[in-house]
Design an enzyme around this catalytic site. Structure first.
Site, short mmCIF file in Angstrom:
data_model
loop_
_atom_site.label_atom_id
_atom_site.label_comp_id
_atom_site.label_asym_id
_atom_site.label_seq_id
_atom_site.Cartn_x
_atom_site.Cartn_y
_atom_site.Cartn_z
CG ASP A 38 35.87 107.30 29.57
OD1 ASP A 38 36.58 106.31 29.77
OD2 ASP A 38 35.17 107.82 30.43
CG ASN A 40 39.49 103.26 24.79
OD1 ASN A 40 39.37 103.33 23.58
ND2 ASN A 40 39.66 104.32 25.56
N GLY A 41 37.84 100.24 27.70
CA GLY A 41 37.72 99.01 28.49
C GLY A 41 36.34 98.38 28.33
CG HIS A 55 43.53 100.32 26.69
ND1 HIS A 55 42.57 101.25 27.05
CD2 HIS A 55 43.81 99.62 27.83
CE1 HIS A 55 42.29 101.12 28.34
NE2 HIS A 55 43.03 100.15 28.84
NE ARG A 89 42.55 102.88 33.94
CZ ARG A 89 42.07 103.24 32.76
NH1 ARG A 89 42.59 102.72 31.66
NH2 ARG A 89 41.10 104.11 32.68
CG LEU A 149 45.52 118.65 13.98
CD1 LEU A 149 44.32 119.49 14.41
CD2 LEU A 149 45.13 117.20 13.77
CD GLU A 225 28.90 125.83 23.91
OE1 GLU A 225 28.66 127.04 24.12
OE2 GLU A 225 28.16 124.91 24.31
C1 LIG Z 1 50.19 106.75 26.85
C2 LIG Z 1 48.82 106.27 26.79
C3 LIG Z 1 48.18 106.28 25.44
C4 LIG Z 1 46.98 105.60 25.28
C5 LIG Z 1 46.38 105.59 24.06
N1 LIG Z 1 45.16 104.94 23.94
C6 LIG Z 1 44.50 104.35 25.08
C7 LIG Z 1 43.57 105.24 25.78
C8 LIG Z 1 42.73 106.12 25.02
C9 LIG Z 1 42.28 105.73 23.66
C10 LIG Z 1 43.35 105.91 22.62
C11 LIG Z 1 44.40 104.85 22.70
N2 LIG Z 1 46.99 106.22 23.02
N3 LIG Z 1 46.61 106.38 21.72
C12 LIG Z 1 47.55 107.13 21.11
C13 LIG Z 1 48.54 107.48 22.02
C14 LIG Z 1 49.70 108.34 21.77
C15 LIG Z 1 50.23 109.10 22.82
C16 LIG Z 1 51.29 109.95 22.57
C17 LIG Z 1 51.82 110.03 21.28
F1 LIG Z 1 52.84 110.87 21.03
C18 LIG Z 1 51.29 109.27 20.26
C19 LIG Z 1 50.23 108.44 20.49
C20 LIG Z 1 48.17 106.90 23.23
N4 LIG Z 1 48.78 106.93 24.42
#
Ligand SMILES: CCc1cc(N2CCCCCC2)n2ncc(-c3ccc(F)cc3)c2n1
Length: 258
Positions: A38, A40-41, A55, A89, A149, A225
Site C-alpha cells: 500500500d 503507491n498513490g 504504481h 478506480r 520461493l 503476526e
Molecule cells: C494487476 C495489478 C498489479 C499491480 C502491481 N503493482 C501496483 C500495486 C501494488 C504495488 C506493486 C505494483 N503489480 N506489481 C507486480 C504485479 C504482478 C502481478 C502478477 C504477476 F504475475 C506479475 C506481476 C502487479 N500487478
C-alpha cells in the site's frame, strides 16, 4: 513529519523490537509472508506525480522484496496486487494496473526462472483482460517446476468472495452427496479456498500506515503476526523486510494458548 513518524514508531515498537538490525535467526524465518503493498498513490502525490507513477515505482520494488525473501529462504510470498474493490478506480488507472503483470514479467520472468521462483496467482482470473491472463499463464507455466520461493500474486482477489465461493462449492458437494453436512469443518473450508495449496501466512506486512486488512485473506490470517509500517510501498526495502521478520521472531506465537 519525521518527528511524528519517530513518535509513532516508538509507540508502536517495544524496546527489543527496535534491535532489528541484529542477525535474524535463519532457523525461524516465517515460511509464508503476505504483504499488502500500500501507499503507491501517496508516494506519487507526495512528489507531484500522477498515481500511475507510484504504481510503476511499486512494481519496481516488488523485485527487491522477492530477492530478499528468496535470499532468506522464505517458502511463500503472497503479494496483494489487485483487489476486487480496485475495479472501482478510474478506468485509466485500472487499465494501467492491469498492464503491470505483463510489464513486470516481460522484464523479470527470465530472472525468476533462473532464481528457481515459482509464480502463482490467487484470485478470479477469468475477469481479467486477455493480455493480463496470457502474461500470468505464461509465467505460471514456465515456472511450475521450480522448487524455490512461491511468488503468489493476489490478483482480482477478495477474501469475502473467496469464502462465499468456497461455501458454494461445499454446498454443491453436500447436495450431490459427495460431502455430508456433519463432515464440514475448518479443514474442509480451508481446502476450498484459493490459497488451499499454501500454508496460512505466518506474517502479514502492510505498508503506508493503514491498519486494516482490506478484505485480504481474512480466514487465513487468523493466527498470523501482523506488522504495520508507515513506510510507503515504493520506499519499502530489504531493511524494512528484515525488521518485520526480526519483530516476528521476537514475538512468541501462542495460537490462542498461554
Ligand atoms: C494487476 C495489478 C498489479 C499491480 C502491481 N503493482 C501496483 C500495486 C501494488 C504495488 C506493486 C505494483 N503489480 N506489481 C507486480 C504485479 C504482478 C502481478 C502478477 C504477476 F504475475 C506479475 C506481476 C502487479 N500487478
Amino acid at each position: 513529519m519525521l518527528e511524528k513518524f519517530s513518535k509513532w514508531k516508538q509507540a508502536f515498537h517495544t524496546e527489543e523490537e527496535k534491535q532489528y538490525d541484529r542477525n535474524l535467526d535463519l532457523s525461524r524465518i516465517p515460511k509464508h509472508v503476505a504483504i499488502i503493498m500500500d501507499g503507491n498513490g501517496r508516494w506519487a502525490s507526495n512528489r507531484g506525480l500522477p498515481r500511475i507513477a507510484g504504481h510503476r515505482e511499486g512494481m519496481k520494488n516488488v523485485n527487491k522484496i522477492v530477492r530478499a525473501a528468496n535470499a532468506l529462504q522464505v517458502e511463500a510470498l503472497t503479494l496483494y496486487a489487485f483487489s476486487t474493490e480496485n475495479w472501482m478506480r478510474p478506468k485509466a488507472e485500472v487499465d494501467f494496473l492491469l498492464s503491470l503483470p505483463e510489464r513486470y514479467l516481460k522484464s523479470e520472468l527470465p530472472t525468476l526462472i533462473k532464481e528457481n521462483v515459482q509464480v502463482r496467482i490467487m484470485g478470479t482470473k477469468e475477469e481479467l483482460p486477455v493480455h493480463t491472463i496470457r502474461a500470468v499463464d505464461e509465467a505460471i507455466e514456465k515456472t511450475k517446476h521450480n522448487t524455490g520461493l512461491i511468488l503468489n500474486f493476489a490478483l482480482n482477489y477478495g477474501s469475502r468472495f473467496e469464502m462465499a465461493e468456497a461455501m458454494k462449492q461445499i454446498a454443491f458437494k453436500v447436495e450431490s452427496g459427495e460431502l455430508r453436512a456433519e463432515d464440514i469443518n475448518e479443514d474442509v473450508i480451508g481446502a476450498h479456498l484459493m490459497s488451499c495449496q499454501l500454508k496460512d501466512p505466518d506474517l502479514l506486512i502492510r505498508t503506508s500506515g493503514e491498519i486494516r486488512l482490506s478484505n485480504f485473506m481474512l480466514w487465513q490470517l487468523a493466527y498470523s503476526e501482523f506488522w504495520f509500517t508507515p513506510v510507503l510501498w515504493p520506499d519499502f526495502n530489504e531493511n524494512h523486510f528484515r525488521e518485520a521478520i526480526a519483530t516476528y521472531q521476537n514475538r512468541g506465537r501462542r495460537y490462542g494458548g498461554l
